[in-house]
Design a protein around this motif. Sequence first.
Motif, PDB file in Angstrom:
ATOM      1  N   ARG A   8      20.021  87.821  47.576  1.00 58.86           N
ATOM      2  CA  ARG A   8      20.466  89.195  47.295  1.00 58.86           C
ATOM      3  C   ARG A   8      21.096  89.315  45.913  1.00 58.86           C
ATOM      4  O   ARG A   8      21.792  90.272  45.642  1.00 58.86           O
ATOM      5  CB  ARG A   8      21.482  89.642  48.352  1.00 58.86           C
ATOM      6  N   SER A   9      20.867  88.335  45.052  1.00 55.87           N
ATOM      7  CA  SER A   9      21.504  88.323  43.731  1.00 55.87           C
ATOM      8  C   SER A   9      20.508  88.623  42.622  1.00 55.87           C
ATOM      9  O   SER A   9      19.312  88.363  42.745  1.00 55.87           O
ATOM     10  CB  SER A   9      22.119  86.950  43.440  1.00 55.87           C
ATOM     11  N   LEU A  10      21.062  89.133  41.529  1.00 57.46           N
ATOM     12  CA  LEU A  10      20.353  89.260  40.265  1.00 57.46           C
ATOM     13  C   LEU A  10      21.354  88.854  39.192  1.00 57.46           C
ATOM     14  O   LEU A  10      22.487  89.336  39.194  1.00 57.46           O
ATOM     15  CB  LEU A  10      19.879  90.698  40.041  1.00 57.46           C
ATOM     16  N   LEU A  11      20.961  87.947  38.319  1.00 52.92           N
ATOM     17  CA  LEU A  11      21.822  87.521  37.219  1.00 52.92           C
ATOM     18  C   LEU A  11      21.590  88.475  36.055  1.00 52.92           C
ATOM     19  O   LEU A  11      20.465  88.600  35.558  1.00 52.92           O
ATOM     20  CB  LEU A  11      21.504  86.081  36.806  1.00 52.92           C
ATOM     21  N   LEU A  12      22.638  89.158  35.643  1.00 49.76           N
ATOM     22  CA  LEU A  12      22.579  90.110  34.540  1.00 49.76           C
ATOM     23  C   LEU A  12      23.292  89.500  33.338  1.00 49.76           C
ATOM     24  O   LEU A  12      24.508  89.286  33.369  1.00 49.76           O
ATOM     25  CB  LEU A  12      23.242  91.431  34.945  1.00 49.76           C
ATOM     26  N   ILE A  13      22.529  89.201  32.295  1.00 50.78           N
ATOM     27  CA  ILE A  13      23.061  88.611  31.071  1.00 50.78           C
ATOM     28  C   ILE A  13      23.107  89.714  30.020  1.00 50.78           C
ATOM     29  O   ILE A  13      22.068  90.208  29.583  1.00 50.78           O
ATOM     30  CB  ILE A  13      22.194  87.426  30.591  1.00 50.78           C
ATOM     31  N   ILE A  14      24.316  90.105  29.647  1.00 48.68           N
ATOM     32  CA  ILE A  14      24.512  91.240  28.749  1.00 48.68           C
ATOM     33  C   ILE A  14      24.762  90.774  27.312  1.00 48.68           C
ATOM     34  O   ILE A  14      25.770  90.106  27.032  1.00 48.68           O
ATOM     35  CB  ILE A  14      25.693  92.116  29.232  1.00 48.68           C
ATOM     36  N   ASP A  15      23.837  91.090  26.443  1.00 44.03           N
ATOM     37  CA  ASP A  15      24.028  91.015  24.985  1.00 44.03           C
ATOM     38  C   ASP A  15      24.513  89.669  24.451  1.00 44.03           C
ATOM     39  O   ASP A  15      25.430  89.612  23.619  1.00 44.03           O
ATOM     40  CB  ASP A  15      24.991  92.124  24.523  1.00 44.03           C
ATOM     41  N   VAL A  16      23.899  88.594  24.872  1.00 44.53           N
ATOM     42  CA  VAL A  16      24.229  87.269  24.317  1.00 44.53           C
ATOM     43  C   VAL A  16      23.255  87.060  23.153  1.00 44.53           C
ATOM     44  O   VAL A  16      22.217  86.441  23.289  1.00 44.53           O
ATOM     45  CB  VAL A  16      24.128  86.170  25.399  1.00 44.53           C
ATOM     46  N   GLN A  17      23.629  87.622  21.994  1.00 46.34           N
ATOM     47  CA  GLN A  17      22.724  87.745  20.862  1.00 46.34           C
ATOM     48  C   GLN A  17      23.148  86.915  19.663  1.00 46.34           C
ATOM     49  O   GLN A  17      24.331  86.612  19.480  1.00 46.34           O
ATOM     50  CB  GLN A  17      22.614  89.233  20.493  1.00 46.34           C
ATOM     51  N   VAL A  18      22.163  86.563  18.842  1.00 49.44           N
ATOM     52  CA  VAL A  18      22.371  85.581  17.773  1.00 49.44           C
ATOM     53  C   VAL A  18      23.435  85.962  16.757  1.00 49.44           C
ATOM     54  O   VAL A  18      24.172  85.095  16.290  1.00 49.44           O
ATOM     55  CB  VAL A  18      21.045  85.225  17.052  1.00 49.44           C
ATOM     56  N   ARG A  19      23.569  87.225  16.413  1.00 48.62           N
ATOM     57  CA  ARG A  19      24.558  87.599  15.402  1.00 48.62           C
ATOM     58  C   ARG A  19      25.931  87.870  16.009  1.00 48.62           C
ATOM     59  O   ARG A  19      26.910  87.985  15.280  1.00 48.62           O
ATOM     60  CB  ARG A  19      24.078  88.814  14.609  1.00 48.62           C
TER      61      ARG A  19
END
Length: 177
Positions: A8-19
């Motif tokens: 019942r899970s979803l991993l939400l990765i928010i804005d882990v961006q290079v700059r």
Amino acid sequence: MPLIDPARSLLLIIDVQVRLMPVIADGAGILANTGRLAAAAHRLDVPILVTEQNAGGLGPTVPELAPEPGTAFPKMSFSATRTPGFLEGLPADRDLVVTGCEAHICVLQTVLGLLEAGRRACVVCDAVGSRRTESRAAALTRMAAHGAEIVTTEMVVFEWLGTARHPRFREIMTLIK
């Protein structure tokens, strides 16, 4: 609240961006824990959704977490929930395990939007970051006050496993150690 169930899970990765990551306090630790969660999610068939805030300015997701080409959810709003199609695209039966940056801006606003929409949000405190530690701390306090569950990487991984008899237990333990 029930345990965090991988089905019942979803991993939400928010804005882990290079700059963005080079200016995040303990960016290496945030990235390492997000990587552990992503690796465990892959092995346990937990879907992953990655957002990118203003990719033209902040660059793409860091290579270690890069989603399949064309699958990152682009956004300009700080809250992903304010971007057309985001909430509608989330499977209704999934709880959101949330990581990313910045805790006091995009993570906070997205989590508050998820909660307002009646979704369960579990914020992984050792996998969210901000440029300043006090901003991160204030964001975690505020999210918890509004109903988000504050968890750790290990809490999520062990709840996803459920038992030391899980067929992938030994393999996933290599991610933790």
